[in-house]
Design an enzyme around this catalytic site. Structure first.
Site, PDB file in Angstrom:
ATOM      1  N   TYR A  50       0.916  -1.307   0.126  1.00 30.28           N
ATOM      2  CA  TYR A  50      -0.155  -0.044   0.054  1.00 30.28           C
ATOM      3  C   TYR A  50       0.846   1.291  -0.039  1.00 30.28           C
ATOM      4  O   TYR A  50       1.663   1.700   0.998  1.00 30.28           O
ATOM      5  CB  TYR A  50      -0.829  -0.030   1.245  1.00 30.28           C
TER       6      TYR A  50
ATOM      7  N   HIS B 108      -0.648 -12.046   0.227  1.00 29.75           N
ATOM      8  CA  HIS B 108      -0.956 -10.902  -0.523  1.00 29.75           C
ATOM      9  C   HIS B 108      -1.680 -11.434  -1.832  1.00 29.75           C
ATOM     10  O   HIS B 108      -0.717 -11.637  -2.633  1.00 29.75           O
ATOM     11  CB  HIS B 108      -0.672  -9.832  -0.320  1.00 29.75           C
TER      12      HIS B 108
END
Ligand code: NAD
Length: 319
Positions: free
Chosen positions: A56, A122
């Protein structure tokens, strides 16, 4: 705020919790002060689970979250981060043992902690599942033995690929899944998978109750993958709510948190007032008539959503 057990992890998590991707300026530019104030608003309001990833904002979200958590007692929150996906734009994915070990070490430095409660692979729709089962998960089990991480999870968009890993991993190795954009007002396809997950004792984390901005008055960022028909359908629903004096985010958050088989729903924002409002609406009664109106408006696009990942892992698109 209601708290629910996350599978068999022993973690009792707030049914609405904090997703920290916004801290990486992924939706708009935000300041460190905004980030610190938002994380404190989340914790003070009763959120006790925080999800982040090195991906992120190219590690910015973890760095800012680490600053925000300085001085906060470690037993006030459960912290989840991820390995394997580092930049969707650059197609930078690496689920190898060496990369996993390096990544968690760097994440913990940025976050200022000496263990994480949950480490997730992820976006496994971009991974070779043989590698996940034979290399990544054994590496995570080793990290668990060492006390670096407490629990193991996987995340991703297509729903069918969760079975592909869970059916092959050893019993109770994968303790949680994180699904996003599949349990929100315009898409409830995650519901079909819940009995299977319950049967496997896997805790369920649902992310993006607004569909990464679809169900907000501000709308979506430029990178958002939804088609125009999805965006237009959600815009109509948002306009209807606005005409009734309600921000659609409130209904969206209430809807996602209402399912008791979903332990927690992650909502993101770098605006403390948004987080306070989101927390307040969890305990407020849901407007049943407005919900029925909105579901009717969204019917033409219900469960029609975007998919992605390696061709073998994508969900078929349902019209
Ligand atoms: P989201 O649905 O939570 O939407 C975030 C957007 O909604 C932001 O633009 C935010 O400003 C806006 N918003 C939130 N509350 C608002 C309010 N009260 N009023 C107006 N606008 C409001 O989507 P998200 O942030 O993508 O998802 C939440 C979290 O879930 C992420 O931060 C991340 O931690 C996690 N997540 C994980 C994955 C994955 O692992 N693959 C994927 C998606 C999300």
């Amino acid at each position: 705020m209601e708290y629910r057990f996350l599978g068999l992890t022993g973690m009792k998590v707030s049914c609405l919790s904090f997703g920290a991707s916004s801290l990486g300026s992924v939706f708009r530019e935000v300041t460190l002060d905004d980030c610190i104030a938002t994380v404190h608003a989340a914790l003070d309001g009763g959120m006790n689970f925080i999800d982040v990833s090195p991906a992120y904002g190219g590690t910015l979200a973890e760095l800012r979250l680490g600053r925000a958590l300085e001085g906060v007692r470690r037993d006030r929150y459960f912290l989840a981060t991820k390995i394997g996906s580092y930049s969707e734009a650059r197609k930078d994915y690496d689920y190898s043992k060496a990369s996993t070990e390096r990544s968690i070490e760097h994440s913990m430095k940025r976050l200022g902690v000496d263990y994480v409660d949950l480490l997730q692979c992820h976006d496994v729709e971009f991974a070779d599942h043989d590698q996940i089962v034979n290399e990544t998960l054994p590496t995570l089990l080793e990290l668990k033995k060492q006390g670096v991480i407490r629990h193991i999870g996987i995340t991703g968009l297509p729903l069918k690929m969760f079975r592909s890993i869970l059916d092959r991993a050893g019993a109770d190795v994968v303790e949680t899944i994180l699904s996003f954009c599949h349990y929100e007002l315009n898409d409830t396809s995650l519901a079909d998978l819940l009995p299977y997950l319950k049967g496997k004792n896997v805790g369920v984390i649902n992310a993006s109750p607004t569909g990464m901005g679809l169900l907000t008055n501000r709308g979506t960022p430029v990178w958002h993958p939804a088609s125009n028909s999805i965006k237009e359908g959600c815009l109509k629903a948002a306009q209807h709510c606005r005409a009734k004096g309600v921000d659609i985010v409130k209904l969206a958050v209430q809807f996602s948190c209402a399912n008791p088989d979903i332990a927690t729903t992650l909502v993101g924002s770098a605006n403390p007032q948004n987080i306070r409002e989101n927390i307040a609406c969890v305990d407020a009664p849901i407007d049943r008539q407005l919900l029925a109106d909105v579901l009717e408006i969204l019917k033409p696009i219900h469960n029609y959503n975007f998919t992605r990942g390696l061709p073998a892992h994508r969900d078929p698109l349902l019209a």
